[in-house]
Every structure is written in C-alpha cells, then in structure tokens.
Design a protein around this motif. Structure first.
Motif, PDB file in Angstrom:
ATOM      1  N   ALA A  59       0.806  -1.226   0.000  1.00  0.00           N
ATOM      2  CA  ALA A  59       0.000   0.000   0.000  1.00  0.00           C
ATOM      3  C   ALA A  59       0.835   1.270   0.000  1.00  0.00           C
ATOM      4  O   ALA A  59       0.331   2.338  -0.323  1.00  0.00           O
ATOM      5  CB  ALA A  59      -0.945   0.004   1.211  1.00  0.00           C
ATOM      6  N   ARG A  60       2.092   1.183   0.366  1.00  0.00           N
ATOM      7  CA  ARG A  60       2.924   2.379   0.504  1.00  0.00           C
ATOM      8  C   ARG A  60       4.215   2.216  -0.296  1.00  0.00           C
ATOM      9  O   ARG A  60       4.793   1.140  -0.338  1.00  0.00           O
ATOM     10  CB  ARG A  60       3.249   2.634   1.967  1.00  0.00           C
ATOM     11  CG  ARG A  60       2.020   2.899   2.802  1.00  0.00           C
ATOM     12  CD  ARG A  60       2.364   3.019   4.284  1.00  0.00           C
ATOM     13  NE  ARG A  60       1.164   3.057   5.077  1.00  0.00           N
ATOM     14  CZ  ARG A  60       0.471   4.142   5.355  1.00  0.00           C
ATOM     15  NH1 ARG A  60       0.866   5.306   4.880  1.00  0.00           N
ATOM     16  NH2 ARG A  60      -0.620   4.086   6.093  1.00  0.00           N
ATOM     17  N   TYR A  61       4.666   3.328  -0.857  1.00  0.00           N
ATOM     18  CA  TYR A  61       5.879   3.338  -1.659  1.00  0.00           C
ATOM     19  C   TYR A  61       6.737   4.518  -1.222  1.00  0.00           C
ATOM     20  O   TYR A  61       6.214   5.542  -0.775  1.00  0.00           O
ATOM     21  CB  TYR A  61       5.538   3.438  -3.154  1.00  0.00           C
ATOM     22  CG  TYR A  61       4.696   2.253  -3.579  1.00  0.00           C
ATOM     23  CD1 TYR A  61       5.299   1.075  -3.981  1.00  0.00           C
ATOM     24  CD2 TYR A  61       3.311   2.300  -3.501  1.00  0.00           C
ATOM     25  CE1 TYR A  61       4.537  -0.037  -4.312  1.00  0.00           C
ATOM     26  CE2 TYR A  61       2.541   1.196  -3.839  1.00  0.00           C
ATOM     27  CZ  TYR A  61       3.163   0.031  -4.240  1.00  0.00           C
ATOM     28  OH  TYR A  61       2.410  -1.067  -4.549  1.00  0.00           O
ATOM     29  N   ASP A  62       8.038   4.372  -1.379  1.00  0.00           N
ATOM     30  CA  ASP A  62       8.944   5.456  -1.000  1.00  0.00           C
ATOM     31  C   ASP A  62       9.000   6.547  -2.059  1.00  0.00           C
ATOM     32  O   ASP A  62       9.327   7.690  -1.745  1.00  0.00           O
ATOM     33  CB  ASP A  62      10.353   4.910  -0.744  1.00  0.00           C
ATOM     34  CG  ASP A  62      10.406   4.050   0.513  1.00  0.00           C
ATOM     35  OD1 ASP A  62       9.621   4.294   1.455  1.00  0.00           O
ATOM     36  OD2 ASP A  62      11.232   3.115   0.542  1.00  0.00           O
ATOM     37  N   SER A  63       8.711   6.170  -3.312  1.00  0.00           N
ATOM     38  CA  SER A  63       8.787   7.159  -4.384  1.00  0.00           C
ATOM     39  C   SER A  63       7.991   6.668  -5.591  1.00  0.00           C
ATOM     40  O   SER A  63       7.668   5.479  -5.699  1.00  0.00           O
ATOM     41  CB  SER A  63      10.244   7.378  -4.808  1.00  0.00           C
ATOM     42  OG  SER A  63      10.750   6.217  -5.447  1.00  0.00           O
ATOM     43  N   LEU A  64       7.718   7.586  -6.478  1.00  0.00           N
ATOM     44  CA  LEU A  64       7.045   7.244  -7.728  1.00  0.00           C
ATOM     45  C   LEU A  64       7.931   6.347  -8.585  1.00  0.00           C
ATOM     46  O   LEU A  64       7.447   5.415  -9.230  1.00  0.00           O
ATOM     47  CB  LEU A  64       6.695   8.536  -8.483  1.00  0.00           C
ATOM     48  CG  LEU A  64       5.697   8.426  -9.610  1.00  0.00           C
ATOM     49  CD1 LEU A  64       4.372   7.848  -9.131  1.00  0.00           C
ATOM     50  CD2 LEU A  64       5.476   9.794 -10.245  1.00  0.00           C
ATOM     51  N   GLN A  65       9.227   6.597  -8.552  1.00  0.00           N
ATOM     52  CA  GLN A  65      10.134   5.754  -9.313  1.00  0.00           C
ATOM     53  C   GLN A  65      10.097   4.316  -8.788  1.00  0.00           C
ATOM     54  O   GLN A  65      10.037   3.372  -9.573  1.00  0.00           O
ATOM     55  CB  GLN A  65      11.554   6.302  -9.261  1.00  0.00           C
ATOM     56  CG  GLN A  65      12.523   5.468 -10.092  1.00  0.00           C
ATOM     57  CD  GLN A  65      13.870   6.125 -10.257  1.00  0.00           C
ATOM     58  OE1 GLN A  65      14.017   7.334 -10.113  1.00  0.00           O
ATOM     59  NE2 GLN A  65      14.877   5.317 -10.574  1.00  0.00           N
ATOM     60  N   GLU A  66      10.117   4.136  -7.471  1.00  0.00           N
ATOM     61  CA  GLU A  66      10.028   2.790  -6.893  1.00  0.00           C
ATOM     62  C   GLU A  66       8.740   2.100  -7.331  1.00  0.00           C
ATOM     63  O   GLU A  66       8.750   0.923  -7.706  1.00  0.00           O
ATOM     64  CB  GLU A  66      10.083   2.847  -5.367  1.00  0.00           C
ATOM     65  CG  GLU A  66       9.897   1.476  -4.734  1.00  0.00           C
ATOM     66  CD  GLU A  66       9.491   1.506  -3.264  1.00  0.00           C
ATOM     67  OE1 GLU A  66       9.470   0.420  -2.660  1.00  0.00           O
ATOM     68  OE2 GLU A  66       9.180   2.601  -2.725  1.00  0.00           O
ATOM     69  N   LEU A  67       7.637   2.832  -7.307  1.00  0.00           N
ATOM     70  CA  LEU A  67       6.350   2.276  -7.711  1.00  0.00           C
ATOM     71  C   LEU A  67       6.421   1.757  -9.142  1.00  0.00           C
ATOM     72  O   LEU A  67       6.053   0.609  -9.404  1.00  0.00           O
ATOM     73  CB  LEU A  67       5.259   3.342  -7.569  1.00  0.00           C
ATOM     74  CG  LEU A  67       3.839   2.921  -7.917  1.00  0.00           C
ATOM     75  CD1 LEU A  67       2.848   3.625  -7.004  1.00  0.00           C
ATOM     76  CD2 LEU A  67       3.523   3.239  -9.363  1.00  0.00           C
ATOM     77  N   PHE A  68       6.916   2.560 -10.071  1.00  0.00           N
ATOM     78  CA  PHE A  68       6.954   2.135 -11.471  1.00  0.00           C
ATOM     79  C   PHE A  68       8.022   1.080 -11.729  1.00  0.00           C
ATOM     80  O   PHE A  68       7.867   0.267 -12.644  1.00  0.00           O
ATOM     81  CB  PHE A  68       7.071   3.334 -12.410  1.00  0.00           C
ATOM     82  CG  PHE A  68       5.740   3.995 -12.644  1.00  0.00           C
ATOM     83  CD1 PHE A  68       4.775   3.381 -13.437  1.00  0.00           C
ATOM     84  CD2 PHE A  68       5.424   5.194 -12.035  1.00  0.00           C
ATOM     85  CE1 PHE A  68       3.536   3.956 -13.634  1.00  0.00           C
ATOM     86  CE2 PHE A  68       4.182   5.784 -12.235  1.00  0.00           C
ATOM     87  CZ  PHE A  68       3.228   5.165 -13.030  1.00  0.00           C
TER      88      PHE A  68
END
Length: 181
Positions: free
Chosen positions: A78-87
C-alpha cells in the motif's frame, strides 16, 4: 477440451491477472493520496485493463467447458517510498506476467493444444506492449528527475498517457488507447 493441467495453468493466469488488477488499483490509490492525479488515473485505467485480461481468460475457459476457479490473492503493497520505486515494481510485475504467459504458450505448444496456443498469442503481443510502456514511463522519470517540480511534470506526462473516458460513460474507450512513443 482442455487437459486438467492446462485448465489449472489458465486458472493460475486468471488469478495472476486479478492480482495485477488489485496491485494497480492500490498503486492508483497511493498516487491519489500523494495528489498525483495523472498517475492515479493512468494506474486505475491499467487496473481495469487487467480485469479485462482476466475476463478474456474466464470467457475462454467457459467456452471450453472448463471450471474457472478463483483463489485468494495476496494483498498488494500500500505504501511506496517514491514514484520511481512504484513504477520499477510495475515493470518488474509485468516481466513476471510475461514469464507466466510464455510458460503457458510453451505448455500449450507442448501439449499440443493449438486452440489455446492461438488464443494466447494476443497475450504475448499485449505483454510486449506493456513492458515497452512501463519501461518508457521509467525512462521519463529518469529523464525528468524526481525533485519537486520533476514529480509534477512526471505526473502530467503519465496522466497524458491515460485514455480519456468515452463520452458519457466514465469508462476509458479501449479503441482510442494511448500508445507510448
């Protein structure tokens, strides 16, 4: 008629598509929470696309007289450190799906089950497009950067990739889907 092994493998793929849909929906929610509305819309659209992939498989199994079996799927992060990590996780997940599709195609060819082999060719092409799209998204993130203004511009760029809803439906029109260039 599908063999029991092919039925089990196609059911596993149905559940992987469902897992993909939930993953992208959760990612969309994280983006919305972070006020990244373009990314949220883009990922929500992809969540719906994964449900469409799942439904195509369900229809195929139903048409062949096989029983569809939905199973429990793991809850997405549910949680990500950054948009880059998410993608990066999206691309990694799509590569996992590609591997699963390739194994299905190989199984259908080895069985031999040429009807299923032919049916799966659409998924092979789709996965090529998905990996290309998400790699291009990551390339844009790396090119623009992730400082405060960078995230704003990334959100606008990714939001532009989302297909606008068809008139009066609130649902994206798949016939006008954006293609990453």
């Amino acid at each position: 008629m599908l063999t029991p092994d092919m039925t089990a493998s196609l059911n596993a793929q149905i559940n992987l598509e469902l897992q993909s849909s939930n993953l992208y929906l959760q990612m969309s929610c994280w983006c919305a929470f972070k006020s990244l509305d373009g990314c949220a819309a883009f990922l929500a659209q992809h969540a719906e696309e994964e449900r469409t992939h799942m439904q195509k498989l369900i229809t195929y199994l139903n048409e062949t007289g096989a029983l569809v079996e939905l199973t429990a799927i793991p809850a997405p992060t549910a949680r990500y450190d950054s948009l880059q990590e998410l993608f990066e996780q999206v691309l990694e997940h799509e590569q996992h799906v590609t591997d699963a599709i390739n194994k299905l195609v190989h199984q259908a060819h080895q069985t031999p089950d040429y009807a299923t082999y032919q049916f799966l060719q659409w998924y092979v092409a789709e996965q090529h497009q998905e990996e290309f799209l998400f790699k291009s998204v990551l390339d844009k993130i790396k090119l623009i950067g992730t400082d405060h203004q960078g995230v704003f511009f990334i959100d606008k760029e990714i939001g532009a990739l989302a297909t606008p809803p068809a008139a009066g439906t609130g649902v994206a029109d798949p016939t006008t889907a954006a293609v990453a260039q």
